[in-house]
Design a protein around this motif. Sequence first.
Motif, PDB file in Angstrom:
ATOM      1  N   LYS A  63      -3.396   5.708  -5.920  1.00  0.00           N
ATOM      2  CA  LYS A  63      -4.541   6.440  -6.477  1.00  0.00           C
ATOM      3  C   LYS A  63      -4.641   6.269  -7.985  1.00  0.00           C
ATOM      4  N   ASN A  64      -3.529   6.546  -8.663  1.00  0.00           N
ATOM      5  CA  ASN A  64      -3.502   6.497 -10.121  1.00  0.00           C
ATOM      6  C   ASN A  64      -3.030   5.117 -10.567  1.00  0.00           C
ATOM      7  N   THR A  65      -3.908   4.365 -11.182  1.00  0.00           N
ATOM      8  CA  THR A  65      -3.574   2.987 -11.540  1.00  0.00           C
ATOM      9  C   THR A  65      -3.008   2.850 -12.956  1.00  0.00           C
ATOM     10  N   GLU A  66      -2.838   3.955 -13.651  1.00  0.00           N
ATOM     11  CA  GLU A  66      -2.430   3.881 -15.058  1.00  0.00           C
ATOM     12  C   GLU A  66      -0.933   3.605 -15.222  1.00  0.00           C
ATOM     13  N   MET A  98      -9.842  -2.344  -0.116  1.00  0.00           N
ATOM     14  CA  MET A  98     -10.462  -3.580   0.347  1.00  0.00           C
ATOM     15  C   MET A  98     -10.066  -4.756  -0.540  1.00  0.00           C
ATOM     16  N   TYR A  99      -9.963  -4.504  -1.830  1.00  0.00           N
ATOM     17  CA  TYR A  99      -9.513  -5.554  -2.752  1.00  0.00           C
ATOM     18  C   TYR A  99      -8.076  -5.954  -2.436  1.00  0.00           C
ATOM     19  N   ALA A 100      -7.216  -4.963  -2.214  1.00  0.00           N
ATOM     20  CA  ALA A 100      -5.809  -5.243  -1.913  1.00  0.00           C
ATOM     21  C   ALA A 100      -5.671  -6.086  -0.654  1.00  0.00           C
ATOM     22  N   VAL A 101      -6.471  -5.764   0.365  1.00  0.00           N
ATOM     23  CA  VAL A 101      -6.408  -6.508   1.631  1.00  0.00           C
ATOM     24  C   VAL A 101      -6.977  -7.914   1.463  1.00  0.00           C
ATOM     25  N   LYS A 102      -8.131  -8.031   0.812  1.00  0.00           N
ATOM     26  CA  LYS A 102      -8.781  -9.333   0.644  1.00  0.00           C
ATOM     27  C   LYS A 102      -7.904 -10.315  -0.128  1.00  0.00           C
ATOM     28  N   GLU A 103      -7.222  -9.824  -1.155  1.00  0.00           N
ATOM     29  CA  GLU A 103      -6.494 -10.708  -2.055  1.00  0.00           C
ATOM     30  C   GLU A 103      -5.121 -11.116  -1.541  1.00  0.00           C
ATOM     31  N   SER A 104      -4.665 -10.533  -0.448  1.00  0.00           N
ATOM     32  CA  SER A 104      -3.278 -10.731  -0.037  1.00  0.00           C
ATOM     33  C   SER A 104      -3.133 -11.561   1.224  1.00  0.00           C
ATOM     34  N   ASN A 144      -6.697   0.706  -6.938  1.00  0.00           N
ATOM     35  CA  ASN A 144      -6.971   1.842  -6.044  1.00  0.00           C
ATOM     36  C   ASN A 144      -8.079   1.489  -5.053  1.00  0.00           C
ATOM     37  N   ASP A 145      -8.367   0.188  -4.955  1.00  0.00           N
ATOM     38  CA  ASP A 145      -9.393  -0.332  -4.038  1.00  0.00           C
ATOM     39  C   ASP A 145      -8.693  -1.022  -2.870  1.00  0.00           C
ATOM     40  N   LEU A 169       0.850  -1.188   0.000  1.00  0.00           N
ATOM     41  CA  LEU A 169       0.000   0.000   0.000  1.00  0.00           C
ATOM     42  C   LEU A 169       0.885   1.236   0.000  1.00  0.00           C
ATOM     43  N   GLY A 170       1.069   1.805  -1.183  1.00  0.00           N
ATOM     44  CA  GLY A 170       1.993   2.907  -1.389  1.00  0.00           C
ATOM     45  C   GLY A 170       3.122   2.445  -2.282  1.00  0.00           C
ATOM     46  N   THR A 171       3.185   2.965  -3.511  1.00  0.00           N
ATOM     47  CA  THR A 171       4.147   2.457  -4.492  1.00  0.00           C
ATOM     48  C   THR A 171       5.247   3.474  -4.808  1.00  0.00           C
ATOM     49  N   GLY A 172       5.609   4.283  -3.787  1.00  0.00           N
ATOM     50  CA  GLY A 172       6.731   5.205  -3.951  1.00  0.00           C
ATOM     51  C   GLY A 172       8.051   4.460  -3.840  1.00  0.00           C
ATOM     52  N   GLU A 173       9.113   5.171  -3.459  1.00  0.00           N
ATOM     53  CA  GLU A 173      10.442   4.561  -3.417  1.00  0.00           C
ATOM     54  C   GLU A 173      10.504   3.383  -2.449  1.00  0.00           C
ATOM     55  N   ILE A 174       9.873   3.510  -1.289  1.00  0.00           N
ATOM     56  CA  ILE A 174       9.884   2.405  -0.330  1.00  0.00           C
ATOM     57  C   ILE A 174       9.106   1.217  -0.897  1.00  0.00           C
TER      58      ILE A 174
END
Length: 322
Positions: free
Chosen positions: A170-173, A188-194, A185-186, A145-150
């Motif tokens: 936020k931006n999925t493109e 709940m989806y990220a949590v459910k699937e992992s 950008n969902d 959750l968060g796709t910056g440098e870390i």
Amino acid sequence: MNFLFRYNMNSYWYEKIDFLKQKYPECSFHTEPLLPKNEYDGIITNDFSEKDSDDFENIKIVFIPFAGVNHINTDLFIKKNIILSNSHGNGKIVAEKAVALLFALSNKLIEYHNDLKEGIWHGFTVKKSTDDSWESISGSTVSVLGTGEIGKNIAKYLKPFDVKIIGFKKNTENYDKTLFDEITNDIMYAVKESDIIFLCLPSTKDTENIITKKELDLMKEKFLINVGRGNLINERDLYNALLSENIKGFASDVWFNYPEKHGYCLPSSYPITLFRNVVVSPHVGGYTKKAVKSGIDYCIESISDFIEKGTPQKTVDLKNKY
């Protein structure tokens, strides 16, 4: 251009300032305010107040030599039309800490270590069932959750373990498809699937309490690791999830409470540290010699970019505070 370094200086800072002086002889770089404050174009500092903006009335840019800017009054920067630049030089180091926290948790390193010091054994040696075993991450699904440098470096480090990696932003493109198998950008989806969730978001009005009871209720068979900020998680909901055994494990390097100066302080108002499936670390993800140097290098490169191009390496989004 004139720059003032108003920060906790060490020998490496002075070495890099000498580099700037040699590279840009037309500019001045001071560690003391030798010029009238209204003659400075840029300042390197850990904070910048309204009084500072009045004193340094012609300031064009403020460099914060670390990533977090949630303590900065960004409305002031919008009002005064000042650029705010932060440093992301230690992202790969913090990511290393995040992965270490995961392995400490999934491998039960702390629990096994503490027990064996007391002569308590686990595993085949004492004919324990596999319910008592540690857990491999191989073949798991990991949400970052968060796709910056870390976040990008966490994904990079975990790729060799044959995991699927979902990124949340936020931006999925636009995303690096060599690191992330999927972007959403969902939350709940990220949590459910992992099976494993990493939190490495900045603290903003949108991310505060982004993890609450609703998300934690889905984590009975999941590990949660936080290297973003403490307030990304609702503190009370986290404690209740641990108390009700509704989360497989929790590890964190960032907290809800911090000591004043060098005083004593527990990291949470709840007894979170007493649970066996919790691993704690005192916000030291970026506290290494390499990380400090990387942060300084990034800041110096940003100053160079500003002198040469008029824009630093990274400009903070003043409305969203990251």
